[in-house]
Each structure stands twice: as structure tokens, then as C-alpha cells.
Write an enzyme that holds these catalytic residues in place. Structure first.
Site, PDB file in Angstrom:
ATOM      1  N   ASP A  89       0.827  -1.125  -0.046  1.00  0.00           N
ATOM      2  CA  ASP A  89       0.132   0.005  -0.048  1.00  0.00           C
ATOM      3  C   ASP A  89       1.052   1.180   0.118  1.00  0.00           C
ATOM      4  OD1 ASP A  89      -2.197   1.504  -0.047  1.00  0.00           O
ATOM      5  OD2 ASP A  89      -2.993   0.812   1.891  1.00  0.00           O
ATOM      6  N   ASP A 124      -3.812   7.184  -3.322  1.00  0.00           N
ATOM      7  CA  ASP A 124      -5.111   7.817  -3.569  1.00  0.00           C
ATOM      8  C   ASP A 124      -5.491   8.541  -2.289  1.00  0.00           C
ATOM      9  OD1 ASP A 124      -5.068   4.637  -2.681  1.00  0.00           O
ATOM     10  OD2 ASP A 124      -6.606   5.522  -1.614  1.00  0.00           O
ATOM     11  N   GLY A 195     -11.507   4.047   1.276  1.00  0.00           N
ATOM     12  CA  GLY A 195     -12.332   5.074   2.242  1.00  0.00           C
ATOM     13  C   GLY A 195     -13.265   4.222   2.903  1.00  0.00           C
ATOM     14  N   CYS A 280      -9.781 -24.297  16.081  1.00  0.00           N
ATOM     15  CA  CYS A 280      -8.516 -24.083  15.397  1.00  0.00           C
ATOM     16  C   CYS A 280      -7.175 -24.557  16.449  1.00  0.00           C
ATOM     17  CB  CYS A 280      -8.310 -22.760  15.164  1.00  0.00           C
ATOM     18  SG  CYS A 280      -7.835 -21.512  16.722  1.00  0.00           S
TER      19      CYS A 280
HETATM   20  N1  GUN Z   1      -6.339   1.433   3.472  1.00  0.00           N
HETATM   21  C1  GUN Z   1      -7.437   1.495   4.060  1.00  0.00           C
HETATM   22  N2  GUN Z   1      -8.160   2.331   3.397  1.00  0.00           N
HETATM   23  C2  GUN Z   1      -7.626   2.788   2.342  1.00  0.00           C
HETATM   24  C3  GUN Z   1      -7.923   3.607   1.143  1.00  0.00           C
HETATM   25  O1  GUN Z   1      -8.912   4.132   1.110  1.00  0.00           O
HETATM   26  N3  GUN Z   1      -6.667   3.434   0.405  1.00  0.00           N
HETATM   27  C4  GUN Z   1      -5.725   2.900   0.255  1.00  0.00           C
HETATM   28  N4  GUN Z   1      -4.619   3.135  -0.361  1.00  0.00           N
HETATM   29  N5  GUN Z   1      -5.510   2.037   1.449  1.00  0.00           N
HETATM   30  C5  GUN Z   1      -6.289   2.083   2.296  1.00  0.00           C
HETATM   31 ZN    ZN Z   2      -9.649 -20.724  17.262  1.00  0.00          ZN
END
Ligand code: GUN
Ligand code: ZN
EC number: 2.4.2.48
Length: 486
Positions: A89, A124, A195, A280
Site C-alpha cells: 500500500d 489515492d 475509504g 483451530c
Molecule cells: N487502507 C485502508 N483504506 C485505504 C484506502 O482508501 N486507500 C488505500 N490506498 N489504502 C487503504
Molecule cells: Zn480458534
């Protein structure tokens, strides 16, 4: 529009699917969970849960000169001790949390490619769910510009990195639709929906469903979809049924640090538990006390149960029973039920995706009356060519009365009248409904009786049925229609 075949569908049900996503580090099967791994942590232990792909934060690596250099030298896979598929990310989430970060979009996109990420994400802007439409539109336009800029920098095939085009737009349906249309035009092989973390944190599942579906409307149906930040196993079935394929989860660790024990049917507090309702490897050999004193064990359980739920969902897709699983899951919390209610208001959209033929139809609650199969059946009532006298009756009444007719329709909630010739055909034939149908099923059945009559103004109808139907078709007798109450 892109033509590369990175995603292949193996099976589907409702809007959900089992797919195969090709990355530079192997093919992963979806739906898939991507456990979030902190830069610097050792990811190899995640294999035992069944993880095929993980996600880490490229911005946190970039921000630390030491990690940045290591990642550039070794690659992000070796940095984390992971040889499978890996997504990064961009720091957007930090942008959301702290409103400012110190890196340019082009820089962080290039960095993700340099360190060998298999799936990279542009920077973003995750808009707040509280801002005005005009502000959300302005932020979305900046996001779209960054997507365009990233697209010019990265060629997935040449660079060995799938670039993801995140859909933003706050809670505004028109903005989500616009974002999806524009992102498709730019062309990506993977579309995250972003978002939405605040919506999930606040249990606003009705809004979440609308955001997902308004985004889906304008995305290529065959493109893989990532739902950013969805990590609670109780939402997986619903999200998959709406067409989401990938989930990143920090929830397993975040919830654990808060003493929360996750299950597909909701959250427990480990402090209050006396029994562990899970088999588990963690829970089968330990007591709640063990998990209270070791939050890593709790996090492990949270991951096991999340992966288990994904396998259950895949099996449900194979058996064409996903809708029924969703109906069970949404009973975990009234807000999730609200999510399903919001989804059934998109029944026509869902109907376009749902495979036509399945082996069974189990009536499992009022939402079954809005299943794609039922909508489709109602839409096709105009396909019967009728003439003379049509008898509409129930199986029980049919055995008692002998009424002359040219066509025989049987009554079965929620479908309503169906020609006896379809008794063996999906969905009406193999539908299992309770002996005492609920109100919603009777309403839909009653309205289909009316519809069939309206569609055939020159046909004579005789309706012979039990008094229970009075509340639904009690006023139907006139001109072409004769009713016999039994
Ligand atoms: N991780 C949680 N929400 C978002 C998001 O809206 N955009 C990005 N790039 N990572 C995220
Ligand atoms: Zn468990």
C-alpha cells in the site's frame, strides 16, 4: 480498458466468484485475505494459516532510511521473509489518519516497483465520510489525476507489478460511479474500493453495501476487486457476495491487542469468555485464560478463523449456497442485516450477475424473497403463452378439487404461480420452503399472481386455494377471475 488476462474466473454465485489472480510471485486463488505485515516483521509464519499473499505498507518502509535501503537492495520479499505474492500500500491510509505525508505519488509508485512489489497502489486520497459532495468531488479528481500519473509510470507487464486503481468518492453514489467509470477508462487490472474503514468501524453496513455496489456498477465485471481494510470475518460472506475478491486484514492483530476474539458470527471479549467455540490449532489445546495472557495466541486464532471463513465461502460458491450463507452471517449483527437489506434493493443488478441454474434453493428468511432467482422469475412471467382457462391452485387443493382447465399453475411462495411443467426445473422445483411461509414470501407470491393475470387480459383464471391466501389475493376476483376459497 485493459486486455491482459491476469484474473480468471473458476466459479461464481450471486455476484461472488472463485478466481485465479496471476502475480509475479505465483497465482493466488480468490477470495483471499492478505494479512497486513509490518515492515521489519517476519512474514514466513503466515503460511501456516493458509496465506498465499500478504500486504505491507511501502510508505512505512520508504520513511525509514534503513528499511528503504534494505528494501532497495534485497527487495521487499526478502525484507519480509516471504516468497509468495505480496501487495504494497502507498501510505494513503497514513494520509487519511494524519492528513499529510512526506512523499509524492510518483515517488511512492516508483518505489513500490523498485522494491519488487507484485501489486502496487498509487497514493489515492481516502475521503472522509463526513465531507460535502463538492469537497469529495475535488478530492476524487486529485485521486484520479494520481491514478493517471501512476498509469503513465507503470506498465504492468514490463514492470512485473500489477497497478491497482483505487475507487474513492466518500459516501456519494454518483461519485463512486464516476470514479469507477474514470478508473476503468484509465485501465487497471485490479480495483480496490477505498475509504470504507470508517463505515466498517461504525457498523454502517448499509452505506458500505451502497458504496461497493455503486463502484461495481461501472467496473468491468471480470476485474478483481479489493475491499480496503475489511478484516472482520463476519463481513466476508456479504462482501464476497457483492463481488469483492481480496481483503486486507490488520484486524486480526488490532482486535487481538484489544482483547477481541473474532468469529464469523461476531466478536467476543476474551476477558469475559469461559469457553472457546472454535477448533483451530490454538483453541483446541488452550483455555480462554491462555489467550488472555498471550495476545499473540489471540491474534493467531483470529487469523485461523478468518481463513476458515474464506474456505467456507469458497465451498458455498461451489455449492451455489452463498446467498444462504450470507443470510446466516448477517444475523450476527442488526447493522449487517441492514447491509443485506440495502443489497436487496439492488436486486436487479445482482440478478444480472447470478448464475442461472443451481441445484437447490433453500428458503432461509425473508430476504430469500428478494433473491435473484425470485426477481428473475417475476421478470419472466410474460413468457408464458396462455389461452382458454388457467387454473391456479396449490398442491393440496389440487388433490381435493376437480376443476376443468387448459393450463395448470401451482402456487408456491415466494414464486407464486408456476406452470406444472416447471415442477422439476430450477428454481421453483428444487426450492425448499417452510410449510408455513413467511409474510414476505406470500406478498411476492400474491403480487406475481396479479402480474400473471394482468399480463393475460384475455385469459380466464380460476384460483382455488386456502384461506391463508386471502390477505394477499383476497380482492382479486373480478371479470376474468373466479376464486374458490378452500
Ligand atoms: N487502507 C485502508 N483504506 C485505504 C484506502 O482508501 N486507500 C488505500 N490506498 N489504502 C487503504
Ligand atoms: Zn480458534
Amino acid at each position: 480498458m485493459r486486455m491482459r488476462e491476469v484474473f480468471e474466473l473458476k466459479d461464481k454465485d450471486v455476484m461472488g466468484r472463485i478466481g485465479r489472480l496471476k502475480t509475479a510471485h505465483g497465482v493466488i486463488e480468490t477470495p483471499a485475505i492478505l494479512p497486513v505485515v509490518r515492515p521489519g516483521a517476519d512474514a514466513s509464519r503466515l503460511r501456516k494459516f493458509g496465506a498465499q499473499i500478504i500486504i505491507t505498507n511501502a510508505y512505512l518502509i520508504y520513511r525509514s532510511p534503513e528499511l528503504r535501503n534494505q528494501a532497495r537492495d534485497l527487495g521487499v520479499h526478502r525484507l519480509l521473509g516471504w516468497d509468495g505474492a505480496l501487495m504494497t500500500d502507498s501510505g494513503s491510509y497514513q494520509l487519511y489518519e494524519y492528513r499529510a505525508i512526506e512523499v509524492e505519488n510518483s515517488e511512492i509508485v516508483r518505489f513500490q516497483q523498485e522494491i519488487g512489489s507484485d501489486i502496487g497502489v498509487p497514493l489515492d486520497i481516502p475521503s472522509s465520510i463526513y465531507i460535502s459532495h463538492s469537497r469529495a468531488r475535488a478530492e476524487l479528481d486529485r485521486t484520479l489525476n494520481r491514478l493517471r500519473e501512476a498509469r503513465e509510470l507503470i506498465d504492468d507487464e514490463r514492470d512485473g507489478m500489477i497497478l491497482a486503481g483505487t475507487i474513492q468518492g466518500s459516501i456519494y453514489p454518483d461519485l463512486r460511479e464516476y470514479a469507477a467509470r474514470e478508473a476503468s477508462r484509465i485501465g487497471f487490472d485490479l480495483y480496490p474500493i477505498g475509504g470504507v474503514v470508517p463505515l466498517m468501524e461504525q457498523y454502517r453496513y448499509g452505506d458500505l453495501v451502497r458504496v461497493i455496489l455503486h463502484s461495481k456498477i461501472n467496473l468491468e465485471p471480470s476485474a478483481p476487486i479489493h475491499l480496503f481494510g475489511a478484516g472482520h470475518p463476519m463481513v466476508f460472506a456479504l462482501a464476497v457476495a457483492l463481488g469483492c475478491d481480496l481483503f486486507d486484514s490488520a484486524a486480526y492483530a488490532l482486535y487481538a491487542s484489544d482483547g477481541r476474539y473474532l468469529s464469523p458470527s461476531g466478536t467476543y471479549f476474551i476477558e469475559k469468555m469461559e469457553y472457546l467455540p472454535c477448533s483451530c490449532p490454538v483453541c483446541s489445546e488452550r483455555s480462554p485464560e491462555d489467550l488472555r495472557s498471550d495476545k499473540d495466541l489471540l491474534a493467531d486464532h483470529n487469523l485461523y478463523t478468518s481463513f476458515e471463513e474464506i474456505r467456507r465461502i469458497k465451498e458455498a460458491i461451489r455449492e451455489k449456497r452463498l446467498w444462504e450463507l450470507v443470510q446466516m452471517r448477517v444475523r450476527s449483527h442488526p447493522s449487517l442485516l441492514e447491509g443485506l437489506k440495502s443489497a436487496v434493493s439492488f436486486a436487479d443488478l445482482i440478478e444480472r450477475f447470478d448464475p442461472i441454474s443451481k441445484t437447490s434453493f433453500f428458503y432461509s428468511g425473508p430476504e430469500s424473497s428478494r433473491r435473484p432467482e425470485v426477481i428473475r422469475y417475476s421478470n419472466r412471467l410474460d413468457r408464458f403463452e396462455l389461452g382458454g382457462t388457467v387454473l391456479i391452485t396449490t398442491e393440496r387443493v389440487l388433490k381435493q378439487l376437480n376443476i376443468e382447465h387448459d393450463h395448470l399453475f401451482l402456487l408456491k411462495p415466494p414464486f407464486g404461480p408456476y406452470p406444472v411443467e416447471l415442477s422439476e426445473t430450477y428454481p421453483v422445483g428444487p426450492s425448499e420452503i417452510p410449510k408455513t411461509p413467511d409474510h414476505e414470501a406470500m406478498v411476492v407470491a400474491g403480487s406475481n399472481v396479479r402480474r400473471l393475470i394482468e399480463l393475460n387480459p384475455d385469459v380466464r383464471f380460476i384460483i382455488a386455494c386456502e384461506q391463508e391466501w386471502k390477505g394477499y389475493i383476497g380482492d382479486i376476483e373480478k371479470g376474468q377471475v373466479e376464486v374458490v376459497w378452500v
